[in-house]
Write a protein that holds these residues in place. Structure first.
Motif, short mmCIF file in Angstrom:
data_model
loop_
_atom_site.label_atom_id
_atom_site.label_comp_id
_atom_site.label_asym_id
_atom_site.label_seq_id
_atom_site.Cartn_x
_atom_site.Cartn_y
_atom_site.Cartn_z
N TYR A 89 -37.08 -39.03 -7.25
CA TYR A 89 -36.81 -37.72 -6.66
C TYR A 89 -35.83 -36.95 -7.55
N LEU A 90 -36.32 -35.86 -8.14
CA LEU A 90 -35.50 -35.03 -9.03
C LEU A 90 -35.65 -33.57 -8.64
N ASP A 91 -35.45 -33.30 -7.35
CA ASP A 91 -35.55 -31.94 -6.83
C ASP A 91 -34.37 -31.64 -5.91
N TYR A 92 -33.18 -32.02 -6.36
CA TYR A 92 -31.97 -31.86 -5.56
C TYR A 92 -31.62 -30.40 -5.29
N ASN A 93 -32.01 -29.49 -6.16
CA ASN A 93 -31.69 -28.08 -5.92
C ASN A 93 -32.49 -27.51 -4.77
N LEU A 101 -48.46 -37.28 -8.73
CA LEU A 101 -49.37 -38.43 -8.77
C LEU A 101 -48.73 -39.60 -9.51
N SER A 102 -47.77 -39.29 -10.39
CA SER A 102 -47.05 -40.34 -11.12
C SER A 102 -45.83 -40.83 -10.36
N GLY A 103 -45.61 -40.29 -9.16
CA GLY A 103 -44.48 -40.72 -8.35
C GLY A 103 -43.18 -40.05 -8.71
N VAL A 104 -43.26 -38.86 -9.33
CA VAL A 104 -42.07 -38.13 -9.73
C VAL A 104 -42.06 -36.77 -9.03
N ALA A 105 -40.99 -36.49 -8.28
CA ALA A 105 -40.87 -35.22 -7.56
C ALA A 105 -39.95 -34.28 -8.32
N VAL A 106 -40.53 -33.21 -8.88
CA VAL A 106 -39.79 -32.13 -9.51
C VAL A 106 -40.36 -30.84 -8.96
N VAL A 111 -35.94 -29.78 -13.36
CA VAL A 111 -35.45 -31.12 -13.03
C VAL A 111 -34.03 -30.94 -12.49
N SER A 112 -33.81 -31.36 -11.26
CA SER A 112 -32.46 -31.23 -10.69
C SER A 112 -32.05 -32.58 -10.09
#
Length: 390
Positions: free
Chosen positions: A7-11, A317-322, A355-356
């Motif tokens: 999870y890289l969507d902190y903003n 789909l790669s399991g990365v949230a941006v 990326v946050s």
């Protein structure tokens, strides 16, 4: 924090901190309206007043000047009022000035009519043009009062505004100043007195607190915006409606945890790691606002020809949230008004990826992102397509 997704969507919203969850859990089964005089009510009131101290500490403000709201948007709309009060006496604010890169809740003008809202130009990093601001304020007819609203840190690029300098320009011109500190709060040192503003907005869920809670923090003195929510005496008649006691407690716990300087230093190191690898490995990659001071948790970049909408799906789909640096509407990725104001051309802006990072981010998350991005870039970038065609 441990999930099956990077999870890289902190903003957009930070995961709930364990401290916030614990604070709320202790209160979910409690009863008591903070406006009641019996012991249950007094207990709720004690929780709220203690929370004011924690939130005020984010800005070196007076606890009594913290007004709890439902979030950053309500705080912004409350502040953007054509009616303010001085010692309880109303006075008119005739014009609103906002930068071209503000959050939609500010760009919409709050409670001002559209013809009273004016935009301030920004440079190619998205920072307010102080000369343009001073010139526009100097052109206001004698006797009119203005309100200037500028965010402390941009949610898309992380670029920091010259808030102190803006405050000086506004104060010298004799007008009012509001700061949207939603993205900056807890991520950098802030002082409401040093900023020179009359009010600032903050949101709980950006700090790792619960959604649906925020605050409007007022400076010392007797000047404040007229209430948006009226009808009751809660929050010292500054915001009507029964307070969300459990949510406020979670907000306070997150505010206290966000003051951890080690956490900030760790994020700065990871940002440096991320950006150094992006710059060294992808010559056609552009990082937006990198020549200006930025938040240590935010990186917004693009490769022309790699559309953000498709890339975001591949990341997921790669399991990365941006997210995209662009505003989204009905699931569509549009062209960011922030990047447009910075002079970024449309094809490049359409590829913006944000990326946050935050309290739960680890180096493994950065590495997972970089691996996913390499796969996406190798498949989608015009440069790689040319290499394969040779």
């Amino acid at each position: 924090m441990k999930t099956n997704k990077t999870y890289l969507d902190y903003n957009a919203g930070a995961p709930l901190r364990k401290e916030a969850l614990a604070a709320m859990s202790d209160l979910w089964s409690s009863v008591g309206n903070a406006s009641s005089i019996h012991s249950s009510g007094r207990n709720a009131r004690s929780v709220i007043e203690s929370a004011r101290e924690s939130v005020a500490a984010l800005f070196d403000a007076l606890p009594a000047n913290v007004v709890f709201t439902s979030g950053g948007t309500e705080s912004n709309v409350t502040a953007l009022s054509p009616v303010w009060l001085q010692d309880g006496v109303p006075f008119s604010v005739d014009r609103l000035f906002v930068s071209a890169v503000e959050h939609p809740s500010v760009l919409a003008g709050g409670r001002f009519s559209p013809d009273k809202v004016h935009k301030i130009n920004v440079d190619d990093c998205g920072r307010v043009d102080l000369g343009d601001l001073a010139q526009q304020l100097a052109g206001i007819p004698y006797g009119e009062k203005a309100l200037v609203s500028v965010m402390a840190a941009n949610s898309e690029t992380g670029v920091l505004q010259p808030i102190k300098e803006i405050g000086v320009v506004v104060e010298d011109a004799g007008h009012l100043f509001h700061v949207d500190a939603v993205q900056a709060a807890g991520r950098m040192d802030l002082s409401i007195a040093m900023m020179g503003c009359q009010a600032l907005s903050v949101s709980s869920h950006k700090l790792g607190g619960p959604q649906g809670v925020g605050a409007l923090v007022l400076a010392k003195g007797s000047v404040r915006p007229a209430p948006l929510m009226t009808g009751g005496g809660q929050e010292s008649w500054r915001r009507a409606g029964t307070e969300n006691t459990a949510g406020i407690a979670g907000f306070a716990a997150a505010a206290e945890a966000s003051l951890n300087v080690d956490e900030r230093a760790r994020l700065a190191r990871m940002q440096q790691q991320l950006e150094s690898q992006l710059k060294s490995q992808y010559s056609d990659l552009l990082i937006f606002g990198c020549e200006a001071p930025r938040l240590a948790n935010t990186t917004c970049f693009a490769v022309e020809g790699v559309p953000a909408e498709t890339a975001l799906i591949s990341f997921d789909l790669s399991g990365v949230a941006v997210s995209s640096g662009s505003a989204c509407s009905s699931g569509k990725v549009g062209v960011s008004h922030v990047l447009t104001a910075m002079g970024v051309d449309e094809p490049t802006a359409r590829g913006a990826i944000r990326v946050s990072m935050g309290w739960g981010t680890r180096e493994d998350d950065v590495n997972a992102f970089l691996k996913a991005w390499k796969r996406i870039y190798d498949r989608m970038s015009p440069q790689k397509k040319k290499e394969r065609a040779v």
